[in-house]
Design an enzyme around this catalytic site. Structure first.
Site, PDB file in Angstrom:
ATOM      1  N   ARG A  63      15.432 -13.224  28.037  1.00  0.00           N
ATOM      2  CA  ARG A  63      15.150 -12.150  28.180  1.00  0.00           C
ATOM      3  C   ARG A  63      13.454 -11.897  28.446  1.00  0.00           C
ATOM      4  NH1 ARG A  63      15.120 -10.779  22.828  1.00  0.00           N
ATOM      5  NH2 ARG A  63      17.273 -11.282  22.594  1.00  0.00           N
ATOM      6  N   TYR A 117       9.680  14.606  37.836  1.00  0.00           N
ATOM      7  CA  TYR A 117      11.189  14.199  38.272  1.00  0.00           C
ATOM      8  C   TYR A 117      12.064  14.707  37.113  1.00  0.00           C
ATOM      9  CZ  TYR A 117      14.710  10.743  39.434  1.00  0.00           C
ATOM     10  OH  TYR A 117      15.866   9.913  39.709  1.00  0.00           O
ATOM     11  N   ASP A 189       3.545   8.700  37.359  1.00  0.00           N
ATOM     12  CA  ASP A 189       4.940   8.309  38.327  1.00  0.00           C
ATOM     13  C   ASP A 189       4.211   8.238  39.587  1.00  0.00           C
ATOM     14  OD1 ASP A 189       6.887   8.155  39.863  1.00  0.00           O
ATOM     15  OD2 ASP A 189       8.164   9.307  38.437  1.00  0.00           O
ATOM     16  N   LYS A 214      13.120   2.358  45.185  1.00  0.00           N
ATOM     17  CA  LYS A 214      12.934   3.334  46.309  1.00  0.00           C
ATOM     18  C   LYS A 214      12.198   2.274  47.298  1.00  0.00           C
ATOM     19  CE  LYS A 214      14.405   6.495  43.637  1.00  0.00           C
ATOM     20  NZ  LYS A 214      13.548   7.316  42.894  1.00  0.00           N
TER      21      LYS A 214
HETATM   22  C1  LIG Z   1      13.958   8.000  41.635  1.00  0.00           C
HETATM   23  C2  LIG Z   1      12.910   8.461  40.918  1.00  0.00           C
HETATM   24  C3  LIG Z   1      12.736   7.956  39.733  1.00  0.00           C
HETATM   25  C4  LIG Z   1      13.778   7.155  38.947  1.00  0.00           C
HETATM   26  O1  LIG Z   1      13.917   5.857  39.525  1.00  0.00           O
HETATM   27  P1  LIG Z   1      15.488   5.183  39.199  1.00  0.00           P
HETATM   28  O2  LIG Z   1      15.052   3.650  39.671  1.00  0.00           O
HETATM   29  O3  LIG Z   1      16.332   5.753  40.143  1.00  0.00           O
HETATM   30  O4  LIG Z   1      15.640   5.141  37.974  1.00  0.00           O
HETATM   31  C5  LIG Z   1      11.551   8.007  38.938  1.00  0.00           C
HETATM   32  N1  LIG Z   1      10.580   8.926  39.534  1.00  0.00           N
HETATM   33  C6  LIG Z   1      10.842   9.415  40.893  1.00  0.00           C
HETATM   34  C7  LIG Z   1       9.446  10.312  41.429  1.00  0.00           C
HETATM   35  C8  LIG Z   1      11.676   9.448  41.500  1.00  0.00           C
HETATM   36  O5  LIG Z   1      12.022   9.867  42.843  1.00  0.00           O
END
Ligand SMILES: *Cc1c(COP(=O)(O)O)cnc(C)c1O
Length: 403
Positions: A63, A117, A189, A214
């Site tokens: 973990r 988001y 973010d 992403k």
């Molecule tokens: C897709 C996204 C997330 C979440 O990411 P996941 O890996 O799909 O959980 C967070 N912030 C933004 C701006 C996103 O586009």
């Protein structure tokens, strides 16, 4: 081969060298995939020592990871100026949740940008509210209103720049400075720009979160998230993630490391193609506004140009008039843009955009836009030739008009 001190290297070079410690890679270039739940100890004395040192890069139990995950975390830390460490999470949403749960306690207030988001909003309105944490949404473009919204119970702020779907760029350094003045933890973010395009901690934020799903993954085949911070917040993130049992698989960490090595090239290519497409869209009679901060004259461009060192291929545009059906005819006619969530992969994607239901502090469309222009799309521009993408968009406009 001797190891270069990473603080002397530029980000492009760190993408190549990051996390490749000899003790993790051995004689090969990449750290192998260390699949591990059990870590074996020499004897009972060594076993008894295990739990005492809860440090990064020390074997304990699966973990807490093994060299594949440690190499990815270390490479990400090397990319984020000011970071003492990076926690990995099984998704971007898990990273946002991990950061918020690390700093917020019952009775406290979270301030959240109104263009966050949607799942971040969902977490605030769901689990956080049930835990007695209140969230207040604020206009990302109104710095004075943000300061006015701070109350004695305010504890943290969640920023996002550019915001999801609507792509407004807020004044992050100003908002982070106000947050610091009032003892709020600022979490950003930073998925859109990554530390290559926006070194968030150096710009005043306390915790920099990314969805690695992403751009870092970059090939639409893994889910992961990260949160990087200076020493104090990193310790808090780590403590919370360990209590929540957050861990990522070594196979996914190896894929993310592979993606990371070409991140800079892919971001540059995505941004230059997106800019070419955005310019072309600006000249189309079907388009009311192009929401691409890379584009001179577009909303957010001035702050982007002041604070960012790069961008990516993700942006939105809004149709002149029309309805959801017209917009959907355009999307359905596209051949090179897959219809699907997520973004930042090598292939282009499109999704419909109707941000109104995801706003509470600010109206959409904003007062600067004609209220008849409300249906849009978000494009994630991939690595295809931009001329082919433009031709595809052109034929989709024609198909939309023909119906
Ligand atoms: C897709 C996204 C997330 C979440 O990411 P996941 O890996 O799909 O959980 C967070 N912030 C933004 C701006 C996103 O586009």
């Amino acid at each position: 081969m001797a190891k270069a001190p990473s603080d002397k290297l530029t980000p492009a070079t760190r993408l190549v060298t990051g996390g490749r410690r000899k003790e993790w890679t051995g004689a090969v270039v990449n750290p192998p995939v260390w699949r591990a739940s059990t870590i074996l100890y020499e004897n009972t004395a060594a076993l008894a020592e295990g739990p005492k040192t809860n440090a990064d890069g020390k074997f304990f139990y699966g973990r807490r990871g093994a060299p594949t995950q440690w190499a990815l975390a270390e490479a990400l830390t090397e990319l984020e100026p000011g970071a003492a460490g990076t926690m990995l999470y099984p998704s971007g949403v898990a990273a946002i949740a991990g950061a918020l749960l690390a700093v917020l306690r019952p009775g406290e207030v979270l301030l959240m940008t109104d263009n966050a988001y949607d799942p971040s909003r969902g977490l605030a309105k769901g689990l956080l509210r049930e835990f007695g944490i209140e969230t207040r949404f604020f206009d990302p473009l109104d710095v004075a209103a943000f300061e006015a919204a701070i109350c004695p119970r305010s504890r943290a702020v969640l920023l996002e720049a550019p915001g999801s779907l609507t792509m407004e760029v807020c004044d992050v350094p100003a908002l982070a400075a106000i947050a610091r003045k009032h003892d709020l933890t600022s979490i950003i973010d930073n998925t859109w720009a990554s530390p290559l395009g926006f070194p968030a901690l150096a710009r005043g934020c306390d915790i920099s979160v990314m969805s690695l799903t992403k751009h870092v993954g970059g090939h639409s085949d893994l889910m992961m998230g990260s949160a990087a911070a200076g020493p104090e917040y990193y310790a808090q993130l780590r403590r919370t993630a360990q209590m929540l049992g957050q861990v990522v698989s070594p196979d996914d960490a190896a894929l993310a490391l592979r993606g990371l090595r070409t991140l800079g090239l892919r971001l540059e290519r995505g941004a230059s193609s997106a800019l070419a497409i955005a310019k072309w869209l600006q000249g189309r009679s079907e388009v009311a506004s192009v929401l691409c901060p890379l584009l001179s004259g577009a909303p957010g461009h001035d702050l982007w140009a002041r604070d960012f060192t790069g961008g990516c291929g993700l942006f939105s545009f809004i149709f002149k008039g029309g309805d959801a059906n017209t917009r959907n005819r355009f999307i359905d006619a596209l051949c090179l843009f897959g219809i699907g969530y997520s973004w930042g992969g090598y292939e282009s994607l499109v999704v419909p955009v109707d941000p109104a239901p995801y706003r509470s502090a600010t109206p959409w469309p904003p007062a600067t836009m004609d209220p008849a222009d409300r249906y849009g799309v978000r494009l994630s521009v991939g690595l295809e030739d931009p001329a082919d993408l433009i031709a595809d968009l052109a034929q989709a406009f024609a198909a939309m008009a023909a119906a």
